[in-house]
Design an enzyme around this catalytic site. Structure first.
Site, PDB file in Angstrom:
ATOM      1  N   VAL A  13       7.605   1.921   6.215  1.00 33.59           N
ATOM      2  CA  VAL A  13       8.446   0.786   6.143  1.00 33.59           C
ATOM      3  C   VAL A  13       9.784   1.236   5.820  1.00 33.59           C
ATOM      4  O   VAL A  13      11.005   1.074   6.400  1.00 33.59           O
ATOM      5  CB  VAL A  13       8.079  -0.368   5.310  1.00 33.59           C
ATOM      6  CG1 VAL A  13       9.503  -1.423   5.266  1.00 33.59           C
ATOM      7  CG2 VAL A  13       6.934  -0.902   6.003  1.00 33.59           C
ATOM      8  N   THR A  73       0.931  -1.126  -0.192  1.00 29.34           N
ATOM      9  CA  THR A  73      -0.113   0.074   0.028  1.00 29.34           C
ATOM     10  C   THR A  73       0.835   1.278  -0.128  1.00 29.34           C
ATOM     11  O   THR A  73       2.143   1.212   0.578  1.00 29.34           O
ATOM     12  CB  THR A  73      -1.063  -0.201   1.186  1.00 29.34           C
ATOM     13  OG1 THR A  73      -0.171  -0.213   2.342  1.00 29.34           O
ATOM     14  CG2 THR A  73      -1.961  -1.221   1.017  1.00 29.34           C
ATOM     15  N   THR A  92       1.348   4.484   1.576  1.00 25.84           N
ATOM     16  CA  THR A  92       2.161   5.116   2.553  1.00 25.84           C
ATOM     17  C   THR A  92       2.995   3.854   3.402  1.00 25.84           C
ATOM     18  O   THR A  92       4.188   4.259   3.891  1.00 25.84           O
ATOM     19  CB  THR A  92       0.872   5.485   3.745  1.00 25.84           C
ATOM     20  OG1 THR A  92       0.331   6.491   3.096  1.00 25.84           O
ATOM     21  CG2 THR A  92       1.637   6.263   5.054  1.00 25.84           C
ATOM     22  N   CYS A  93       2.444   2.833   3.402  1.00 25.90           N
ATOM     23  CA  CYS A  93       3.181   1.810   4.138  1.00 25.90           C
ATOM     24  C   CYS A  93       4.576   1.364   3.199  1.00 25.90           C
ATOM     25  O   CYS A  93       5.745   1.495   3.737  1.00 25.90           O
ATOM     26  CB  CYS A  93       2.626   0.396   4.184  1.00 25.90           C
ATOM     27  SG  CYS A  93       1.012   0.520   5.005  1.00 25.90           S
ATOM     28  N   SER A  94       4.435   1.404   2.086  1.00 24.16           N
ATOM     29  CA  SER A  94       5.491   1.312   1.100  1.00 24.16           C
ATOM     30  C   SER A  94       6.480   2.200   0.601  1.00 24.16           C
ATOM     31  O   SER A  94       7.749   1.979   0.666  1.00 24.16           O
ATOM     32  CB  SER A  94       5.010   0.645  -0.285  1.00 24.16           C
ATOM     33  OG  SER A  94       4.490  -0.516  -0.218  1.00 24.16           O
TER      34      SER A  94
END
Length: 162
Positions: free
Chosen positions: A56, A48, A50-52
């Site tokens: 992270v 996703t 924001t996560c990627s």
């Protein structure tokens, strides 16, 4: 269930991951965290935006500094299957210290009280975004986001707390 908070103990639970030999393993959270300082990084989903692109990568880039400040393990947890987590981890070729762990059924996320219903977006039950610092299973910092926000759960906030 109320979200996990500072002073609480990390619940026991099993998560899945692929080890260095590319073998699927089930690992106990307590085995990873007992007598250690760990950061649990919860994300709503692998791959996703924001996560990627933000959450992270911040922990991967700060891993050496976190380790220098006494962190033994950095654990990214998502309600995804272990094959998705393995594929996602491979997109970070510079990663040397962050483990990508699958909470396929969401049971560990539920034990933390951090489930997030994203059914309206077609994603089902997922995890809230968070960063938890625990020392010998006791939560020292619990930076838990509301909704899709990314304001308090980044690596820089954990570094400030160390």
């Amino acid at each position: 269930m109320a979200p996990i908070a500072v002073g609480a103990s990390l619940p026991e639970g099993s998560l899945q991951w692929f080890d260095e030999s590319d073998q699927l393993q089930s690992v106990s959270v307590h085995a990873l965290a007992k007598a250690k300082k760990v950061v649990l990084v919860g994300v709503p989903g692998a791959f996703t935006p924001t996560c990627s692109m933000q959450h992270v990568p911040g922990f991967i880039q700060s891993a050496e500094e976190l380790k220098a400040k006494g962190v033994d393990e950095i654990l990214v947890i998502s309600v995804n299957d272990p094959f998705v987590m393995k594929a996602w981890a491979k997109t970070y070729s510079e990663n040397k210290h962050v483990k990508f762990l699958a909470d396929g059924s969401g049971k560990y996320t539920e034990a933390l009280g951090l489930e997030l219903d994203l059914s309206e977006k077609g994603l089902g039950s997922r995890s809230r975004r968070y960063a938890i610092l625990a020392d010998d299973l006791v939560v020292k910092v619990a930076n838990i986001e509301e909704g899709g926000a990314f304001t308090i759960s980044g690596a820089e906030e954990i570094l400030k707390a160390l």
